[in-house]
Design an enzyme around this catalytic site. Structure first.
Site, short mmCIF file in Angstrom:
data_model
loop_
_atom_site.label_atom_id
_atom_site.label_comp_id
_atom_site.label_asym_id
_atom_site.label_seq_id
_atom_site.Cartn_x
_atom_site.Cartn_y
_atom_site.Cartn_z
N VAL A 138 30.38 42.94 34.55
CA VAL A 138 30.89 43.91 35.18
C VAL A 138 32.16 44.83 34.73
CG1 VAL A 138 31.57 44.50 37.58
CG2 VAL A 138 30.13 42.96 37.39
N LYS A 139 32.17 46.03 34.48
CA LYS A 139 33.42 46.34 33.73
C LYS A 139 34.26 47.01 34.85
CE LYS A 139 32.53 49.18 30.02
NZ LYS A 139 32.24 50.37 29.14
N ILE A 140 35.50 46.56 34.65
CA ILE A 140 36.61 46.91 35.43
C ILE A 140 37.92 47.58 34.71
CG2 ILE A 140 38.41 46.00 37.04
CD1 ILE A 140 36.52 44.13 38.03
#
Length: 367
Positions: A138-140
């Site tokens: 998941v890209k944050i």
């Protein structure tokens, strides 16, 4: 030997900075894996906007999901994860063979949440659960509001790709968040093996700085920041703090070079990839750059753990009038705003396609 294979043999992972349904359907991604040593991929709102708007490959999926009552972000998430699950399955043999170090794909949380820590954590939870793939990051974004979300997501066991990092200081903030998350897991008696990468953007530095610099310093800032950050990365991995976590079973958060396609037509189209060859790192490349590297890339000397000439170059650039710290903040803010623009454009494109499909005589859209 192809440069892509040379980089792979060096210990650098080469990931594709693109995904489309066509790449999956026509076997192109499988070919990149087999022939060009591609061992993962990344996505972002701009990539999906171009993919969905670039033809009719997604029309059937959009229509089917419309009939199921989906719209907006919910519909997009289903579309994107369908592609990413397929890509994750293609990379699963790499994931297994490297004991979960490589073979990853990435899905970004909504850019509208960039200033919303709690919302980002909830979105990361939802994407991780919905994806149902162990090799999906998941890209944050590594914004000030994103840093505590990264720590909490790591503590919850969610693999994270920290995006929109530009400076060494921003990278270190992301690395600290990762360490804190792992330390909390160790203290709680949880498995410390939670994967992460920290994505440092390279070429955008030079696009922004070149107009302010003399010709001899053009296209040197991005690489210098990369070298400086690589020194910090190596120092962190040698630190007692990290070694204690490694002894408990933790794995390093790998440094990832992002935005390594060249924007200046007057320089080599493989400049950044050639200059940033280094073990235990990742390089994400657009398709155009992948083809160039496979055809005529010439990886240079492996990056020096001490940063090489980074300090000298950065000092010269600062002397020439570029405020590096201020520019790093602006680049991060501009990057976040660009993803918001792409996100809104993407959702509008999907809505327009829904309307167009309905107008062509398809069944009425579910309300």
């Amino acid at each position: 030997m192809k440069a892509t294979q040379q980089l792979h043999d060096l210990g650098q992972s080469l990931w594709l900075d693109n995904i489309t349904r066509t790449l999956l359907d026509d076997g192109t991604l499988a070919r990149y894996i087999a022939e060009d040593s591609v061992t993962g991929l990344t996505s972002n709102p701009s990539i999906f906007d171009a993919a969905i708007g670039g033809g009719d490959a997604y029309d059937a999926g959009i229509h089917a999901k419309s009939l199921a009552g989906l719209s907006g972000e919910d519909l997009f998430m289903e579309l994107a994860l369908e592609d990413l699950r397929r890509a994750a399955d293609l990379f699963k043999p790499v994931f297994d063979a490297t004991h979960q170090v490589d073979g990853w794909v990435s899905m970004e949380v909504s850019p509208l949440l960039a200033a919303d820590t709690a919302g980002t954590i909830a979105a990361a939870d939802a994407i991780h659960a919905q994806a149902q793939r162990p090799n999906l990051f998941v890209k944050i974004p590594g914004t000030p509001e994103g840093i505590p979300a990264i720590e909490e997501a790591i503590f919850r066991g969610i693999p994270i790709n920290v995006t929109l990092l530009f400076s060494c200081e921003q990278y270190l903030a992301a690395a600290e968040a990762y360490l804190r998350g792992i330390e909390r897991r160790v203290a709680a008696g949880l498995d410390p093996q939670v994967a992460s990468v920290a994505s440092l953007f390279i070429s955008r530095w030079d696009v922004a700085a070149n107009p302010q610099l003399p010709a001899e310093l053009h296209n040197t800032l991005g690489i210098a920041v990369g070298k400086q950050s690589y020194r910090a990365y190596r120092a962190l991995l040698a630190s007692p703090r990290w070694l204690k976590l490694a002894a408990a079973g933790a794995r390093p958060q790998r440094l990832l070079w992002a935005s390594t396609g060249t924007k200046d037509p007057n320089i080599s189209d493989t400049l950044y990839v050639d200059a940033l060859a280094a073990p235990d790192t990742v390089d994400t490349v657009p398709e155009k750059t992948l083809h160039a590297v496979a055809d005529h890339g010439k990886p240079g000397a492996v990056l020096a753990p001490d940063g090489g000439d980074a300090d000298t170059v950065l000092a010269a650039i600062a002397k020439a009038g570029v405020g590096i710290d201020a520019l790093a903040l602006k680049l991060q803010q501009d990057g976040a705003e660009a993803f918001v623009k792409s996100w809104k454009q993407l959702l509008q494109r999907i809505a327009d396609k829904q309307a167009a499909l309905a107008a062509k005589g398809k069944e009425p859209l579910a309300r």
